[in-house]
Scaffold this motif. Structure first.
Motif, PDB file in Angstrom:
ATOM      1  N   VAL A 129       0.857  -1.182   0.000  1.00 21.38           N
ATOM      2  CA  VAL A 129       0.000   0.000   0.000  1.00 21.38           C
ATOM      3  C   VAL A 129       0.891   1.229   0.000  1.00 21.38           C
ATOM      4  CG1 VAL A 129      -1.771   1.317   1.225  1.00 21.38           C
ATOM      5  CG2 VAL A 129      -1.840  -1.186   1.262  1.00 21.38           C
ATOM      6  N   GLU A 130       0.694   2.099  -0.971  1.00 21.47           N
ATOM      7  CA  GLU A 130       1.442   3.353  -1.037  1.00 21.47           C
ATOM      8  C   GLU A 130       0.489   4.504  -0.767  1.00 21.47           C
ATOM      9  OE1 GLU A 130       3.487   3.581  -4.740  1.00 21.47           O
ATOM     10  OE2 GLU A 130       4.720   1.796  -4.363  1.00 21.47           O
ATOM     11  N   ARG A 131       0.834   5.297   0.245  1.00 21.38           N
ATOM     12  CA  ARG A 131       0.003   6.446   0.615  1.00 21.38           C
ATOM     13  C   ARG A 131       0.935   7.632   0.834  1.00 21.38           C
ATOM     14  NH1 ARG A 131      -4.356   4.475   5.066  1.00 21.38           N
ATOM     15  NH2 ARG A 131      -5.584   6.114   4.073  1.00 21.38           N
ATOM     16  N   GLY A 132       1.052   8.484  -0.192  1.00 15.70           N
ATOM     17  CA  GLY A 132       1.988   9.590  -0.110  1.00 15.70           C
ATOM     18  C   GLY A 132       3.415   9.076  -0.024  1.00 15.70           C
ATOM     19  N   ALA A 133       4.147   9.542   0.993  1.00 16.79           N
ATOM     20  CA  ALA A 133       5.534   9.123   1.151  1.00 16.79           C
ATOM     21  C   ALA A 133       5.661   7.784   1.870  1.00 16.79           C
ATOM     22  CB  ALA A 133       6.309  10.195   1.930  1.00 16.79           C
ATOM     23  N   PHE A 134       4.549   7.280   2.399  1.00 18.50           N
ATOM     24  CA  PHE A 134       4.603   6.028   3.165  1.00 18.50           C
ATOM     25  C   PHE A 134       4.340   4.832   2.255  1.00 18.50           C
ATOM     26  CE2 PHE A 134       2.550   2.647   5.659  1.00 18.50           C
ATOM     27  CZ  PHE A 134       3.536   2.427   6.614  1.00 18.50           C
ATOM     28  N   ARG A 135       5.137   3.788   2.433  1.00 16.24           N
ATOM     29  CA  ARG A 135       4.933   2.552   1.663  1.00 16.24           C
ATOM     30  C   ARG A 135       4.890   1.372   2.629  1.00 16.24           C
ATOM     31  NH1 ARG A 135       5.812  -0.123  -3.364  1.00 16.24           N
ATOM     32  NH2 ARG A 135       6.764  -2.178  -3.119  1.00 16.24           N
ATOM     33  N   LEU A 136       3.803   0.639   2.579  1.00 17.08           N
ATOM     34  CA  LEU A 136       3.665  -0.602   3.340  1.00 17.08           C
ATOM     35  C   LEU A 136       3.968  -1.766   2.413  1.00 17.08           C
ATOM     36  CD1 LEU A 136       2.447  -1.988   6.042  1.00 17.08           C
ATOM     37  CD2 LEU A 136       0.403  -2.302   4.633  1.00 17.08           C
ATOM     38  N   THR A 188      -2.149  -0.839  11.396  1.00 20.96           N
ATOM     39  CA  THR A 188      -3.573  -0.642  11.119  1.00 20.96           C
ATOM     40  C   THR A 188      -3.832  -0.587   9.625  1.00 20.96           C
ATOM     41  OG1 THR A 188      -3.931   0.478  13.229  1.00 20.96           O
ATOM     42  CG2 THR A 188      -5.542   0.893  11.496  1.00 20.96           C
ATOM     43  N   THR A 189      -2.902  -0.005   8.863  1.00 20.53           N
ATOM     44  CA  THR A 189      -3.044   0.005   7.401  1.00 20.53           C
ATOM     45  C   THR A 189      -3.089  -1.432   6.872  1.00 20.53           C
ATOM     46  OG1 THR A 189      -1.908   2.127   7.206  1.00 20.53           O
ATOM     47  CG2 THR A 189      -1.988   0.751   5.231  1.00 20.53           C
ATOM     48  N   ALA A 190      -2.237  -2.304   7.405  1.00 20.37           N
ATOM     49  CA  ALA A 190      -2.235  -3.711   6.989  1.00 20.37           C
ATOM     50  C   ALA A 190      -3.571  -4.367   7.313  1.00 20.37           C
ATOM     51  CB  ALA A 190      -1.098  -4.457   7.674  1.00 20.37           C
ATOM     52  N   LEU A 209     -10.761  -2.279   3.318  1.00 15.49           N
ATOM     53  CA  LEU A 209     -11.082  -0.875   3.563  1.00 15.49           C
ATOM     54  C   LEU A 209     -10.023   0.063   2.997  1.00 15.49           C
ATOM     55  CD1 LEU A 209     -12.295  -1.253   7.262  1.00 15.49           C
ATOM     56  CD2 LEU A 209     -13.686  -1.175   5.185  1.00 15.49           C
ATOM     57  N   VAL A 210      -8.846  -0.500   2.686  1.00 15.62           N
ATOM     58  CA  VAL A 210      -7.773   0.234   2.010  1.00 15.62           C
ATOM     59  C   VAL A 210      -7.357  -0.594   0.798  1.00 15.62           C
ATOM     60  CG1 VAL A 210      -5.379   1.004   2.172  1.00 15.62           C
ATOM     61  CG2 VAL A 210      -6.929   1.386   4.090  1.00 15.62           C
ATOM     62  N   PRO A 211      -7.385  -0.023  -0.418  1.00 19.32           N
ATOM     63  CA  PRO A 211      -7.032  -0.809  -1.610  1.00 19.32           C
ATOM     64  C   PRO A 211      -5.530  -1.096  -1.665  1.00 19.32           C
ATOM     65  CG  PRO A 211      -7.421   1.482  -2.203  1.00 19.32           C
ATOM     66  CD  PRO A 211      -7.796   1.357  -0.758  1.00 19.32           C
ATOM     67  N   GLU A 227     -17.765  -6.013   2.021  1.00 22.72           N
ATOM     68  CA  GLU A 227     -18.962  -6.701   2.520  1.00 22.72           C
ATOM     69  C   GLU A 227     -19.099  -8.123   1.973  1.00 22.72           C
ATOM     70  OE1 GLU A 227     -20.133  -4.259  -1.124  1.00 22.72           O
ATOM     71  OE2 GLU A 227     -18.878  -4.007   0.679  1.00 22.72           O
ATOM     72  N   ALA A 228     -18.368  -8.433   0.908  1.00 23.64           N
ATOM     73  CA  ALA A 228     -18.456  -9.773   0.325  1.00 23.64           C
ATOM     74  C   ALA A 228     -17.313 -10.680   0.770  1.00 23.64           C
ATOM     75  CB  ALA A 228     -18.477  -9.669  -1.207  1.00 23.64           C
ATOM     76  N   ARG A 229     -16.407 -10.167   1.583  1.00 23.71           N
ATOM     77  CA  ARG A 229     -15.273 -10.979   2.036  1.00 23.71           C
ATOM     78  C   ARG A 229     -15.680 -11.810   3.259  1.00 23.71           C
ATOM     79  NH1 ARG A 229      -9.712  -7.419   1.219  1.00 23.71           N
ATOM     80  NH2 ARG A 229     -10.280  -6.582  -0.828  1.00 23.71           N
ATOM     81  N   PRO A 230     -15.156 -13.028   3.371  1.00 30.98           N
ATOM     82  CA  PRO A 230     -15.447 -13.858   4.558  1.00 30.98           C
ATOM     83  C   PRO A 230     -14.566 -13.432   5.736  1.00 30.98           C
ATOM     84  CG  PRO A 230     -14.033 -15.079   3.058  1.00 30.98           C
ATOM     85  CD  PRO A 230     -14.344 -13.764   2.373  1.00 30.98           C
ATOM     86  N   VAL A 231     -14.710 -12.162   6.092  1.00 33.18           N
ATOM     87  CA  VAL A 231     -13.834 -11.526   7.086  1.00 33.18           C
ATOM     88  C   VAL A 231     -14.688 -10.892   8.178  1.00 33.18           C
ATOM     89  CG1 VAL A 231     -12.088  -9.738   7.469  1.00 33.18           C
ATOM     90  CG2 VAL A 231     -12.064 -11.072   5.347  1.00 33.18           C
TER      91      VAL A 231
END
Length: 362
Positions: A26-33, A56-58, A65-67, A86-90
């Motif tokens: 996940v890349e959000r601005g300067a942060f990369r997960l 929390t991003t993970a 909830l985060v693409p 809503e369709a995930r078994p989570v």
């Protein structure tokens, strides 16, 4: 885990047919997960790390909830990257529980099954069964505002489990509880997770929660995994300052030659292990003995001149923060601190026996 044990295999990345196989980019601005996670059914994995590490991003990426910017997400062999939340078994238990305030405990739990197509009667029957498992039958008609923190946490857990998810996500599930309630609810949550047959991923900043609840720890710093393993292994072999602080150890890195480690930035340390090459060396604050004069005739092979940089209460002990030849933390009783007349700036000699150190390959 201890107590109720579960035997699960930990498959190599990319080989999971049943369970979780993910690489979360996940890349959000300067942060990369960029975090890889694998877990077999029955595993409880705790994500640990400092604030802003990406835990929390993970978790939100697993929930949808985060693409994802890249990587993959497979659960029981099914690709989930493009599956809406809503369709995930989570199932998800949020830090603040997010119970519907206008619904009773029973209807909060029944909400999930209703969304999955169960009739009202079926959903309520399933909800009643889950509330019974949580010892909350007597609170079925109660709305969230009249529940205690521990009761609300169990309702939130029941709501997450009522859909029979294949992945359970828990975001700081005990953070909203006071210390007394937390102790009881931690034990209850541990019992429920021990019986959970799918994958559970727990995000927490509390090392005790992680050690008690999880089979495996994944430590994340700056968006990347820096260490993973069983709680016992990580407690014994920390590989970063954050982990060492988390488990309460003094940690250093250096080059070993036999029973001596020459630190990268500090004096030599005598160790009980005989190793060669790059190593970490660690010891607990309780292993440190302080003296106001340089000790003579001491059996300790490690003796360092230090200064007191700070003192604070740490449980029933006093923790001294020391600088000087070797920066370290030392624990001692309040009586010992008074007898030594410890104060900011005081010169002390710190000793540690070689047998109380632990060296391991870096």
């Amino acid at each position: 885990m201890t107590g109720t044990e579960k035997t699960t295999a930990h498959p190599a990345a990319g080989t999971v047919a049943q369970g979780l196989d993910a690489r979360l980019v996940v890349e959000r601005g300067a942060f990369r997960l960029d975090v890889a996670l694998t877990a077999a059914p029955g595993d409880v994995v705790a994500l640990l790390g400092p604030n802003g590490a990406g835990k929390t991003t993970a978790l939100r990426a697993l929930a949808g909830l985060v693409p994802l910017t890249g990587g993959h997400l497979r659960l029981d062999g099914r690709e989930l990257e493009r599956t809406p939340p809503e369709a995930r078994p989570v199932g998800v238990v949020f830090q603040d529980y997010l119970l519907f305030p206008h619904l009773s405990a029973l209807d909060n739990v029944a909400f999930g099954p209703r969304c999955r197509g169960a009739s009202k009667a079926q959903a309520r029957a399933q909800a009643a069964e889950w509330l019974d498992r949580m010892d909350l039958t007597d609170h079925a008609a109660v709305k969230p505002r009249r529940l205690s923190g521990g009761q609300a946490q169990r309702v939130a857990l029941a709501r997450a489990l009522a859909t029979r998810p294949r992945l359970l996500l828990l975001d700081e599930p005990l953070a909203a509880l006071d210390a007394r309630t937390r102790l009881d609810v931690r034990a209850q949550l541990r019992r429920h997770l021990a019986g959970f047959e799918a994958v559970a991923v727990l995000v927490t900043h509390d090392p005790l929660d992680a050690m008690v609840l999880a089979d495996r720890l994944v430590v994340v710093e700056n968006g990347h995994v820096v260490q993973e393993g069983t709680p016992a292994h990580i407690s014994r072999h920390p590989r970063t300052d954050y982990i060492a602080h988390l488990v309460g150890l003094n940690l250093y890195r250096g080059q070993a030659r036999g029973h001596t480690v020459r630190l990268d930035d500090g004096p030599p340390v005598a160790t009980s292990e005989s190793l060669t090459g790059p190593v970490f060396v660690a010891f607990p604050p309780s292993a440190v003995t302080l003296h106001r004069e340089r000790p003579t005739g001491s059996s300790a092979r490690n003796v360092w001149r230090c200064e007191v940089a700070g003192l604070e209460t740490h449980g029933d002990q006093i923790r001294a923060d020391l600088t000087g030849e070797l920066p370290l933390a030392a624990d001692l009783t309040a009586v010992a601190a008074a007898e030594l007349d410890l104060h900011h700036g005081a010169t002390v000699w710190a000793t540690v026996k070689a047998t109380q150190t632990h060296a391991y390959h870096a």
